[in-house]
Motif scaffolding. Structure first.
Motif, PDB file in Angstrom:
ATOM      1  N   LEU A 259       0.814  -1.217   0.000  1.00 42.48           N
ATOM      2  CA  LEU A 259       0.000   0.000   0.000  1.00 42.48           C
ATOM      3  C   LEU A 259       0.847   1.266   0.000  1.00 42.48           C
ATOM      4  N   GLY A 260       2.107   1.168   0.446  1.00 45.96           N
ATOM      5  CA  GLY A 260       2.966   2.349   0.452  1.00 45.96           C
ATOM      6  C   GLY A 260       3.150   2.926  -0.930  1.00 45.96           C
ATOM      7  N   PHE A 261       3.263   2.058  -1.938  1.00 44.28           N
ATOM      8  CA  PHE A 261       3.401   2.535  -3.314  1.00 44.28           C
ATOM      9  C   PHE A 261       2.126   3.237  -3.770  1.00 44.28           C
ATOM     10  N   VAL A 262       0.975   2.691  -3.394  1.00 44.46           N
ATOM     11  CA  VAL A 262      -0.302   3.284  -3.794  1.00 44.46           C
ATOM     12  C   VAL A 262      -0.480   4.662  -3.169  1.00 44.46           C
ATOM     13  N   ILE A 263      -0.198   4.770  -1.878  1.00 43.60           N
ATOM     14  CA  ILE A 263      -0.400   6.047  -1.204  1.00 43.60           C
ATOM     15  C   ILE A 263       0.576   7.097  -1.712  1.00 43.60           C
ATOM     16  N   SER A 264       1.768   6.683  -2.113  1.00 49.30           N
ATOM     17  CA  SER A 264       2.721   7.643  -2.674  1.00 49.30           C
ATOM     18  C   SER A 264       2.219   8.191  -4.002  1.00 49.30           C
ATOM     19  N   LEU A 265       1.613   7.338  -4.836  1.00 56.01           N
ATOM     20  CA  LEU A 265       1.051   7.804  -6.104  1.00 56.01           C
ATOM     21  C   LEU A 265      -0.087   8.793  -5.874  1.00 56.01           C
ATOM     22  N   LEU A 266      -0.935   8.485  -4.896  1.00 55.96           N
ATOM     23  CA  LEU A 266      -2.049   9.374  -4.597  1.00 55.96           C
ATOM     24  C   LEU A 266      -1.559  10.749  -4.132  1.00 55.96           C
TER      25      LEU A 266
ATOM     26  N   TYR B  34      -3.646   3.681   7.330  1.00 59.73           N
ATOM     27  CA  TYR B  34      -2.308   3.178   7.015  1.00 59.73           C
ATOM     28  C   TYR B  34      -1.367   3.361   8.207  1.00 59.73           C
ATOM     29  N   VAL B  35      -1.388   4.575   8.770  1.00 64.47           N
ATOM     30  CA  VAL B  35      -0.485   4.880   9.888  1.00 64.47           C
ATOM     31  C   VAL B  35      -0.923   4.169  11.166  1.00 64.47           C
TER      32      VAL B  35
ATOM     33  N   VAL C 234       6.691   8.823   9.834  1.00 66.48           N
ATOM     34  CA  VAL C 234       5.965   8.440   8.623  1.00 66.48           C
ATOM     35  C   VAL C 234       4.669   9.231   8.509  1.00 66.48           C
ATOM     36  N   PHE C 235       3.948   9.327   9.636  1.00 65.32           N
ATOM     37  CA  PHE C 235       2.702  10.097   9.629  1.00 65.32           C
ATOM     38  C   PHE C 235       2.973  11.570   9.321  1.00 65.32           C
ATOM     39  N   TYR C 236       4.036  12.122   9.887  1.00 73.23           N
ATOM     40  CA  TYR C 236       4.378  13.529   9.654  1.00 73.23           C
ATOM     41  C   TYR C 236       4.610  13.796   8.175  1.00 73.23           C
ATOM     42  N   VAL C 237       5.337  12.914   7.499  1.00 72.27           N
ATOM     43  CA  VAL C 237       5.628  13.101   6.080  1.00 72.27           C
ATOM     44  C   VAL C 237       4.349  13.036   5.255  1.00 72.27           C
ATOM     45  N   LEU C 238       3.541  12.013   5.472  1.00 75.80           N
ATOM     46  CA  LEU C 238       2.325  11.836   4.680  1.00 75.80           C
ATOM     47  C   LEU C 238       1.321  12.957   4.932  1.00 75.80           C
ATOM     48  N   ALA C 239       1.092  13.284   6.203  1.00 76.32           N
ATOM     49  CA  ALA C 239       0.114  14.326   6.535  1.00 76.32           C
ATOM     50  C   ALA C 239       0.592  15.699   6.088  1.00 76.32           C
ATOM     51  N   SER C 240       1.887  15.955   6.140  1.00 72.61           N
ATOM     52  CA  SER C 240       2.416  17.257   5.721  1.00 72.61           C
ATOM     53  C   SER C 240       2.171  17.501   4.242  1.00 72.61           C
ATOM     54  N   LEU C 241       2.343  16.464   3.430  1.00 67.26           N
ATOM     55  CA  LEU C 241       2.086  16.613   2.001  1.00 67.26           C
ATOM     56  C   LEU C 241       0.626  16.981   1.747  1.00 67.26           C
ATOM     57  N   GLU C 242      -0.276  16.361   2.481  1.00 68.28           N
ATOM     58  CA  GLU C 242      -1.703  16.683   2.325  1.00 68.28           C
ATOM     59  C   GLU C 242      -1.998  18.110   2.793  1.00 68.28           C
ATOM     60  N   LEU C 243      -1.394  18.532   3.910  1.00 65.36           N
ATOM     61  CA  LEU C 243      -1.613  19.888   4.412  1.00 65.36           C
ATOM     62  C   LEU C 243      -1.077  20.941   3.444  1.00 65.36           C
ATOM     63  N   ILE C 244       0.090  20.685   2.882  1.00 62.13           N
ATOM     64  CA  ILE C 244       0.670  21.630   1.924  1.00 62.13           C
ATOM     65  C   ILE C 244      -0.220  21.746   0.689  1.00 62.13           C
ATOM     66  N   ALA C 245      -0.729  20.619   0.214  1.00 63.50           N
ATOM     67  CA  ALA C 245      -1.616  20.636  -0.947  1.00 63.50           C
ATOM     68  C   ALA C 245      -2.887  21.422  -0.651  1.00 63.50           C
TER      69      ALA C 245
ATOM     70  N   LEU D 116       0.375   0.636  11.267  1.00 60.08           N
ATOM     71  CA  LEU D 116       1.823   0.426  11.160  1.00 60.08           C
ATOM     72  C   LEU D 116       2.435  -0.231  12.402  1.00 60.08           C
ATOM     73  N   PRO D 117       2.108   0.248  13.614  1.00 60.14           N
ATOM     74  CA  PRO D 117       2.793  -0.315  14.785  1.00 60.14           C
ATOM     75  C   PRO D 117       2.516  -1.794  15.030  1.00 60.14           C
ATOM     76  N   PHE D 118       1.391  -2.334  14.561  1.00 63.36           N
ATOM     77  CA  PHE D 118       1.063  -3.736  14.831  1.00 63.36           C
ATOM     78  C   PHE D 118       2.122  -4.690  14.288  1.00 63.36           C
TER      79      PHE D 118
END
Length: 290
Positions: free
Chosen positions: A65-72, A223-224, A246-257, A227-229
């Motif tokens: 799923l990491g590849f999918v979420i990166s494309l999105l 997704y996040v 990981v959450f910081y990177v993904l959420a930051s991209l959404e916030l910037i957008a 992850l810990p499980f």
């Protein structure tokens, strides 16, 4: 908009500004840290799950799923940046069009015709400022002139100003101050005013589809949160900072957008439309010698 030197790497790394995503995400980062630490404690200390637990295989799902979420997220940020850049193009077009309009009016009117020169100077400048206020969702009094244009609160002020400009052009034609050919020449510049306004309204009033935005946020969340499980087995308590990052990177991209997809506001990354309006005021005044 923040002015900066893109070559100063270390300044960027250690600088925290008002719109930094770290500040916006701090409550969620703290909550996530507690959540991951709790999962790690339950798996390692309470239930004492070992390497034979099937939960460790969940990392395979995260890899897929990491590849999918990166494309999105790439599509999301590219779409938002395209909107930001189109907004910049439109305001560049408005600046150039105002200059061209002023140059043509300056050539067609006599130097002694201060009345009409002043009118077109005021209207071109006020159109830019009125468009800025319109895109920001308010129509306060003019920041430039004391009482230039008084309209009702719910009136589309840029359209009202454009109507006054064309009425004056038509008056100059009827008075034979300008010819029909010259009126057609000026009409090309006039038409661009409303085209720029319409394009900016389209950017502002057409956000990313609701379902798409909700899906990305839900995808990042689940997704996040899962992850810990799996990663606790291989990382132990070090999974806490890893998952948080990981959450910081993904959420930051959404916030910037989300921030740049409407580039006409007052956020740090929005367009400097106020400065552009002041540039139009300065250049049009210089061209018309006022």
């Amino acid at each position: 908009m923040i002015n900066y030197n893109p070559k100063e790497w270390f300044t960027f790394i250690f600088r925290i500004h008002r719109g930094d995503t770290v500040r916006q995400l701090t409550p969620m980062l703290i909550s996530l840290s507690v959540y991951v630490a709790l999962i790690a404690f339950l798996e390692l200390e309470v239930f004492k799950l070992g390497e034979n637990s099937h939960l460790k295989n969940i990392t395979i799902l995260h890899g897929m799923l990491g590849f999918v979420i990166s494309l999105l997220l790439v599509f999301r940020t590219n779409t938002a940046y395209d909107r930001w850049w189109e907004g910049r193009r439109m305001w560049g077009t408005l600046t150039n069009n105002s200059r061209n309009f002023a140059m043509k009016i300056n050539a067609l009117l006599s130097s002694s015709d201060t009345k009409h020169r002043q009118f077109f100077n005021d209207m071109l400048v006020e159109y830019a400022f009125a468009l800025k206020r319109h895109l920001r969702g308010h129509q306060n009094n003019s920041e430039v002139f004391a009482s230039t244009i008084a309209v009702e609160h719910d009136v589309h002020k840029p359209n009202h100003i454009a109507k006054l400009i064309f009425a004056r052009l038509n008056q100059l034609y009827e008075n034979k101050t300008i010819t029909g050919t010259q009126l057609l020449l000026l009409n090309e510049e006039f038409k661009t005013l409303t085209e720029v306004c319409g394009a900016c309204e389209r950017i502002k009033n057409t956000p990313i589809p609701f379902s798409y935005s909700v899906f990305i946020k839900k995808f990042i969340f689940f997704y996040v949160m899962t992850l810990p499980f799996g990663y606790v087995f291989s990382l132990g308590y070090i999974a806490v900072p890893i998952v948080v990052f990981v959450f910081y990177v993904l959420a930051s991209l959404e916030l910037i957008a989300e921030e740049i997809e409407n580039p006409f506001g007052v956020d740090n990354n929005d367009l400097p439309v106020t400065q552009m309006c002041k540039n139009i005021q300065k250049h049009v005044g210089e061209i018309l010698s006022l």
